[in-house]
Design an enzyme around this catalytic site. Structure first.
Site, PDB file in Angstrom:
ATOM      1  N   ASP A 216      25.045  50.841  33.177  1.00 38.66           N
ATOM      2  CA  ASP A 216      26.506  50.891  33.150  1.00 38.66           C
ATOM      3  C   ASP A 216      26.958  50.936  31.692  1.00 38.66           C
ATOM      4  OD1 ASP A 216      26.518  50.363  35.971  1.00 38.66           O
ATOM      5  OD2 ASP A 216      26.261  48.235  35.512  1.00 38.66           O
ATOM      6  N   ASP A 255      25.255  55.163  36.225  1.00 37.80           N
ATOM      7  CA  ASP A 255      25.565  54.167  37.250  1.00 37.80           C
ATOM      8  C   ASP A 255      27.065  53.876  37.197  1.00 37.80           C
ATOM      9  OD1 ASP A 255      25.310  52.341  39.266  1.00 37.80           O
ATOM     10  OD2 ASP A 255      24.161  50.878  38.137  1.00 37.80           O
ATOM     11  N   ASP A 259      30.802  47.310  35.647  1.00 44.23           N
ATOM     12  CA  ASP A 259      30.414  46.546  36.833  1.00 44.23           C
ATOM     13  C   ASP A 259      30.471  45.062  36.526  1.00 44.23           C
ATOM     14  OD1 ASP A 259      30.060  48.900  38.166  1.00 44.23           O
ATOM     15  OD2 ASP A 259      27.928  48.630  38.578  1.00 44.23           O
ATOM     16  N   ARG A 311      35.113  53.664  44.013  1.00 49.12           N
ATOM     17  CA  ARG A 311      34.999  52.358  43.366  1.00 49.12           C
ATOM     18  C   ARG A 311      35.987  52.197  42.212  1.00 49.12           C
ATOM     19  NH1 ARG A 311      28.455  51.009  43.154  1.00 49.12           N
ATOM     20  NH2 ARG A 311      28.078  51.317  45.393  1.00 49.12           N
TER      21      ARG A 311
END
Length: 437
Positions: A216, A255, A259, A311
């Site tokens: 990430d 990714d 996060d 997301r």
């Protein structure tokens, strides 16, 4: 008196007068504010709870660093130490460089005989089946991935502030990881292309198999009191849509953009841009991660999610306050949903604005997996007020649960909440790196 002498005297008098007038009329040039010493304002989201978030504001002069390359950044991070520190990034830093600053590419990291062509041949589902990859090529992939991780994974310790200087601070190819750390500020940074050279094939993901990537742009894991502000996060340089297809699946290289997982808590994400990416922001590790209960308290406000497939965010367990954000889906862009309501999540959404092309409907904006609650008010969809909850339930095909507006909590840690229309304009002008007022 000679003409030249008279002219010289006159010039000196005019110059002296100009100097006096300048002193009287022109104010001294103000020094630029040192944003490295800024702390999170009171009541600005979950990260202001308790002692608040001050990052490295208490750093002494010996721990204030201006860095211009990867080597300098690594030294300043000090292995993720807890010593109060301020790190200022000047210009562009590429994490994929060696100790001399020379550029490294994927071939430089490959070791032990790893070759993508050999990896694809070894684990082709038609011959390998549905088992997880194992054996020489998977071992070589892991060894190669470890070599890349050694360069691009940058640990951020407690009591740290990392800020970009001016409008051109770029960090390429890096994964900033705040692991089991407290009191961190990340601001005014353009974070690009946390590119995984060695994705792993997972045969059973989604029934068809998929490629899983490791990095990430920012990963908060077990992190507390974190303020992320005025960043721009993207895949710029290597968009996944340009990658080939292997085993009938897109060969993903990225990714998440940001996060928040593994018990992270008390996080504020503000005035940032998340651009051109698939899975932008995951809050919560997994449906069985019950240790996340009571944590994952995150505020997401005044951010722009642009060309994001899904997301934005997807939430498990957390109490997430989502307000005054702007969502932009360009014509022809891939899109699945924005708000993901997952296991035991409690999203309190206020005054968010969505701009979408004709093929995206209001019912597409929310998707639920095992989640049962979404509080929403003040939503605008292409300029029109809508009720996301009512529309989700009305158009639920049966594959998802109906949602209730009772999320069990009401946010109190926030500043003035603007109307969706007002926030939409302000975010378009002010969100992202290089735009701190």
């Amino acid at each position: 008196m000679r003409s030249g002498t008279r002219n010289g005297v006159r010039f000196r008098r005019i110059a002296a007068l100009a100097a006096v007038l300048g002193t009287l009329c022109v104010p001294a040039r103000a020094e630029a504010r040192d944003i490295g010493r800024d702390t999170l304002p009171a009541n600005d989201g979950w990260a202001s709870a308790g002692a608040g978030t001050t990052g490295g504001a208490a750093a002494d002069d010996a721990h204030v660093h201006t860095v211009t390359d990867r080597a300098g950044l690594v030294r300043a991070l000090d292995g993720g130490s807890d010593t109060p520190k301020i790190i200022r990034i000047a210009g562009t830093i590429d994490a994929n460089t060696d100790d001399d600053g020379d550029r490294l590419d994927c071939a430089d990291y490959a070791t032990d005989g790893y070759r993508l062509r050999a990896y694809l041949a070894a684990y082709d589902p038609r011959t390998w089946g549905a088992a997880k990859p194992s054996g020489p090529q998977e071992e070589a992939r892991q060894a190669s991935a470890a070599q890349q991780a050694e360069r691009i994974v940058l640990p951020v310790g407690s009591n740290t502030t990392i800020v970009g200087l001016g409008r051109g601070a770029v960090l390429k190819g890096a994964s900033l990881q705040v692991r089991n750390a407290d009191n961190v500020i990340l601001r005014n940074l353009d974070l690009r292309d946390a590119y995984d050279c060695f994705p792993v094939w997972q045969p059973n993901t989604g029934g068809l198999g998929d490629w899983k990537t490791a990095y990430d742009n920012i990963w908060l894991t077990g992190a507390t009191h974190v303020w992320v502000d005025h960043i721009t996060a993207s895949d710029q340089g290597h968009p996944d849509e340009d990658e080939p297809t292997h085993f009938a699946r897109n060969y993903l290289r990225h990714d998440g953009l940001l996060d928040v997982t593994n018990g992270s808590d008390l996080v504020t994400v503000s005035w940032s841009r998340f651009v051109g990416h698939d899975k932008a922001m995951l809050i919560g590790s997994g449906d069985t991660a019950t240790g996340d209960r009571g944590k994952l308290r995150v505020t997401v406000h005044h951010n722009q999610f642009e060309s994001i497939v899904q997301r934005a965010p997807r939430v498990r367990f957390g109490q997430v306050h989502l307000y005054d954000n702007r969502y932009v889906v360009p014509e022809g862009a891939d899109y699945r949903y924005s708000l993901g309501v997952s296991t035991e999540s409690a999203i309190y959404a206020e005054n968010n604005a969505f701009h979408t092309p004709g093929q995206v409907e209001v019912a597409d904006l929310v998707k639920s997996w095992n989640g049962t609650a979404l509080h929403q008010t003040g939503t605008l969809f292409n300029g029109w007020p809508v009720d996301l909850l009512a529309i989700h339930n009305a158009y639920n095909s049966g594959s998802e649960r109906d949602l209730t507006a009772d999320v069990g909590w009401t946010p109190t840690l926030h500043g003035k909440i603007d109307s969706a229309a007002a926030a939409d304009r302000e975010v378009a002008r002010g969100a992202g790196a290089g735009r701190i007022p």
